[in-house]
Write a protein that holds these residues in place. Structure first.
Motif, PDB file in Angstrom:
ATOM      1  N   VAL A 145       0.806  -1.223   0.000  1.00 51.88           N
ATOM      2  CA  VAL A 145       0.000   0.000   0.000  1.00 51.88           C
ATOM      3  C   VAL A 145       0.843   1.278   0.000  1.00 51.88           C
ATOM      4  N   PRO A 146       1.946   1.358   0.780  1.00 47.06           N
ATOM      5  CA  PRO A 146       2.736   2.601   0.732  1.00 47.06           C
ATOM      6  C   PRO A 146       3.209   2.962  -0.674  1.00 47.06           C
ATOM      7  N   GLN A 147       3.599   1.959  -1.460  1.00 48.28           N
ATOM      8  CA  GLN A 147       4.026   2.230  -2.831  1.00 48.28           C
ATOM      9  C   GLN A 147       2.857   2.748  -3.663  1.00 48.28           C
ATOM     10  N   TRP A 148       1.682   2.163  -3.448  1.00 53.43           N
ATOM     11  CA  TRP A 148       0.482   2.632  -4.153  1.00 53.43           C
ATOM     12  C   TRP A 148       0.166   4.076  -3.768  1.00 53.43           C
ATOM     13  N   ILE A 149       0.291   4.404  -2.499  1.00 49.44           N
ATOM     14  CA  ILE A 149       0.053   5.776  -2.036  1.00 49.44           C
ATOM     15  C   ILE A 149       1.001   6.738  -2.742  1.00 49.44           C
ATOM     16  N   ILE A 160       5.117  12.126  -0.726  1.00 41.41           N
ATOM     17  CA  ILE A 160       4.799  11.816   0.667  1.00 41.41           C
ATOM     18  C   ILE A 160       6.017  11.210   1.343  1.00 41.41           C
ATOM     19  N   ALA A 161       6.236  11.569   2.599  1.00 38.50           N
ATOM     20  CA  ALA A 161       7.332  10.999   3.376  1.00 38.50           C
ATOM     21  C   ALA A 161       7.001   9.548   3.712  1.00 38.50           C
ATOM     22  N   PRO A 162       7.992   8.654   3.688  1.00 39.17           N
ATOM     23  CA  PRO A 162       7.728   7.232   3.993  1.00 39.17           C
ATOM     24  C   PRO A 162       6.995   7.023   5.318  1.00 39.17           C
ATOM     25  N   LYS A 163       7.393   7.758   6.347  1.00 38.48           N
ATOM     26  CA  LYS A 163       6.724   7.590   7.645  1.00 38.48           C
ATOM     27  C   LYS A 163       5.254   7.984   7.568  1.00 38.48           C
ATOM     28  N   ALA A 164       4.941   9.021   6.800  1.00 36.72           N
ATOM     29  CA  ALA A 164       3.547   9.451   6.654  1.00 36.72           C
ATOM     30  C   ALA A 164       2.716   8.357   5.993  1.00 36.72           C
ATOM     31  N   SER A 165       3.292   7.678   5.001  1.00 40.15           N
ATOM     32  CA  SER A 165       2.599   6.550   4.351  1.00 40.15           C
ATOM     33  C   SER A 165       2.327   5.444   5.357  1.00 40.15           C
ATOM     34  N   GLU A 166       3.339   5.118   6.156  1.00 41.02           N
ATOM     35  CA  GLU A 166       3.189   4.050   7.140  1.00 41.02           C
ATOM     36  C   GLU A 166       2.117   4.393   8.169  1.00 41.02           C
ATOM     37  N   MET A 167       2.038   5.654   8.544  1.00 39.04           N
ATOM     38  CA  MET A 167       1.002   6.077   9.489  1.00 39.04           C
ATOM     39  C   MET A 167      -0.395   5.828   8.916  1.00 39.04           C
ATOM     40  N   LEU A 168      -0.575   6.154   7.638  1.00 34.22           N
ATOM     41  CA  LEU A 168      -1.874   5.950   6.991  1.00 34.22           C
ATOM     42  C   LEU A 168      -2.230   4.470   6.917  1.00 34.22           C
ATOM     43  N   VAL A 169      -1.242   3.653   6.566  1.00 33.56           N
ATOM     44  CA  VAL A 169      -1.495   2.211   6.439  1.00 33.56           C
ATOM     45  C   VAL A 169      -1.812   1.606   7.797  1.00 33.56           C
ATOM     46  N   GLU A 170      -1.079   2.034   8.821  1.00 31.18           N
ATOM     47  CA  GLU A 170      -1.332   1.488  10.154  1.00 31.18           C
ATOM     48  C   GLU A 170      -2.741   1.832  10.621  1.00 31.18           C
ATOM     49  N   PHE A 171      -3.169   3.070  10.373  1.00 28.51           N
ATOM     50  CA  PHE A 171      -4.463   3.549  10.859  1.00 28.51           C
ATOM     51  C   PHE A 171      -5.626   3.039  10.017  1.00 28.51           C
ATOM     52  N   LEU A 172      -5.419   2.930   8.704  1.00 29.89           N
ATOM     53  CA  LEU A 172      -6.520   2.588   7.788  1.00 29.89           C
ATOM     54  C   LEU A 172      -6.394   1.213   7.153  1.00 29.89           C
ATOM     55  N   GLY A 173      -5.260   0.530   7.399  1.00 32.59           N
ATOM     56  CA  GLY A 173      -5.067  -0.793   6.812  1.00 32.59           C
ATOM     57  C   GLY A 173      -4.915  -0.708   5.304  1.00 32.59           C
ATOM     58  N   ASN A 174      -5.431  -1.713   4.600  1.00 28.35           N
ATOM     59  CA  ASN A 174      -5.305  -1.726   3.137  1.00 28.35           C
ATOM     60  C   ASN A 174      -6.620  -1.352   2.452  1.00 28.35           C
ATOM     61  N   ASN A 175      -7.449  -0.590   3.154  1.00 31.66           N
ATOM     62  CA  ASN A 175      -8.707  -0.112   2.567  1.00 31.66           C
ATOM     63  C   ASN A 175      -8.399   1.092   1.680  1.00 31.66           C
ATOM     64  N   LEU A 176      -8.250   0.840   0.405  1.00 30.63           N
ATOM     65  CA  LEU A 176      -7.814   1.887  -0.522  1.00 30.63           C
ATOM     66  C   LEU A 176      -8.828   3.021  -0.643  1.00 30.63           C
ATOM     67  N   SER A 177     -10.096   2.697  -0.531  1.00 31.01           N
ATOM     68  CA  SER A 177     -11.122   3.745  -0.626  1.00 31.01           C
ATOM     69  C   SER A 177     -10.974   4.750   0.500  1.00 31.01           C
ATOM     70  N   HIS A 178     -10.771   4.257   1.724  1.00 29.95           N
ATOM     71  CA  HIS A 178     -10.619   5.146   2.869  1.00 29.95           C
ATOM     72  C   HIS A 178      -9.329   5.962   2.759  1.00 29.95           C
ATOM     73  N   ILE A 179      -8.252   5.300   2.337  1.00 28.30           N
ATOM     74  CA  ILE A 179      -6.974   6.002   2.195  1.00 28.30           C
ATOM     75  C   ILE A 179      -7.095   7.092   1.144  1.00 28.30           C
ATOM     76  N   HIS A 180      -7.750   6.777   0.026  1.00 30.23           N
ATOM     77  CA  HIS A 180      -7.896   7.750  -1.064  1.00 30.23           C
ATOM     78  C   HIS A 180      -8.668   8.978  -0.595  1.00 30.23           C
ATOM     79  N   LYS A 181      -9.696   8.784   0.215  1.00 30.14           N
ATOM     80  CA  LYS A 181     -10.476   9.914   0.734  1.00 30.14           C
ATOM     81  C   LYS A 181      -9.613  10.815   1.614  1.00 30.14           C
ATOM     82  N   GLU A 182      -8.768  10.176   2.441  1.00 30.92           N
ATOM     83  CA  GLU A 182      -7.898  10.969   3.307  1.00 30.92           C
ATOM     84  C   GLU A 182      -6.845  11.712   2.496  1.00 30.92           C
TER      85      GLU A 182
END
Length: 335
Positions: A145-149, A160-182
């Motif tokens: 997911v971080p690469q997709w982000i 995007i900073a790598p740590k910022a990507s990891e934060m999103l994945v940790e909080f939202l998992g691999n739900n791409l729809s939710h990540i895309h909205k954020e």
């Protein structure tokens, strides 16, 4: 079966197919994206009034859909029919076979099938894969997911900073729809060319940049017990957003990757990155952790994590609070 990028590229070049059959059994983000792309691209706003229909599988039959698809466009080159919730039509989907064999060339017929799987043995499935644009999306693994982000933001002119990507994945998992909205929220407040940092994620999405599983595993890796205990105390006070099962999963993954890192003959940054499935930026975390945890200690850590995981589920424990279980685990891991 075409992939997502080639389908989008063809649509952009106005190379349309008569039938798009989009299936998302677990991940539906790309199904929606392709359908929205077709809806936005094929017809002008004036043409849509007479030539675009949005149908819902619960409200129509296959015969209704075929009837609409066989109509000719009015003052336009194409007619667009988008069938949402098409999973409701799967019981009688074989009825579509004759249309798939001889589709109306001036109609673009789109089926959006969600949370269901097509039966590959059916005649219609074989026909769709052969004659239509058949797209079946599979869920991404968390480490993809971080690469997709990063790629998604790059196409819009952001980084995007790598740590910022990891934060999103940790909080939202691999739900791409939710990540895309954020991500859209962040892009709406940032100018093109901006870099999304952990601070921006924290301020605008509400994910702590200091108290998360990523920072916990990092603190454990370098044996910073004071920081790790602070994070665990924060988790105990915010257990709804930091369930222990997620923390156990992250810690188990970290130490399993650490074992793989130990086993590598070539531990250079990019070789290790590929082997572990992490961003090259994070390889140093495993390098530091390897100095503090031998293969034997990493194996023991995994056993301890599994033991605590079982206790958190009520096995051989008297309902010990999650925060106390994590504190106990830290002591055993880091001393």
């Amino acid at each position: 079966m075409k992939d997502f990028k080639s389908i989008i590229s063809d649509i952009d070049q106005r190379k349309f197919a008569p039938i798009y059959f989009l299936v998302g059994e677990k991940e539906t983000f790309f199904v929606d994206l392709i359908a929205e792309k077709i809806e936005a691209t094929v017809l002008t706003e004036d043409e849509k009034a007479f030539n675009q229909s949005i149908l819902y599988g619960k409200e129509v039959t296959i015969d209704d859909v075929i009837g609409q698809a066989k109509q000719y466009p009015m003052m336009s080159d194409y007619r667009v029919i988008i069938v949402r919730e098409a999973q409701s039509l799967l019981k009688n989907i074989d009825t579509l076979s004759s249309y798939v064999e001889h589709p109306q060339q001036n109609t673009i017929l789109v089926f959006c099938v969600k949370y269901k799987k097509m039966d590959g043995r059916q005649k219609v499935t074989k026909l769709l894969k052969k004659s239509a644009v058949y797209f079946e999306t599979k869920p991404m693994y968390d480490n993809q997911v971080p690469q997709w982000i990063s790629e998604t933001l790059s196409t819009s002119g952001y980084t995007i900073a790598p740590k910022a990507s990891e934060m999103l994945v940790e909080f939202l998992g691999n739900n791409l729809s939710h990540i895309h909205k954020e991500l859209e929220k962040l892009q709406n407040i940032l100018s093109k060319g901006s870099k999304i940092t952990p601070e921006l994620v924290e301020e605008n999405i509400g994910i702590s940049k200091d108290f998360n599983n990523f920072e916990l595993t990092k603190a454990i890796g370098i044996k910073d017990e004071m920081k790790a205990q602070r994070i665990v105390a924060y988790f105990a006070q915010n257990s709804k957003n930091h369930p222990i099962i997620l923390t156990m999963t992250q810690l188990n993954s970290f130490f399993n990757k650490l074992l793989r890192y130990h086993a590598l003959k070539d531990k250079s940054q990019y070789v290790a990155s590929a082997a572990l499935g992490v961003n090259p930026f994070f390889v140093k975390d495993y390098s530091f952790a390897a100095q503090n945890y031998s293969m034997k200690k990493a194996s023991q850590a995994i056993a301890l994590i599994r033991e605590v995981d079982m206790k958190s589920k009520g096995v051989n424990s008297n309902q010990i609070p999650p925060g106390d279980l994590l504190k106990e685990l830290l002591v055993k891991l880091m001393r």
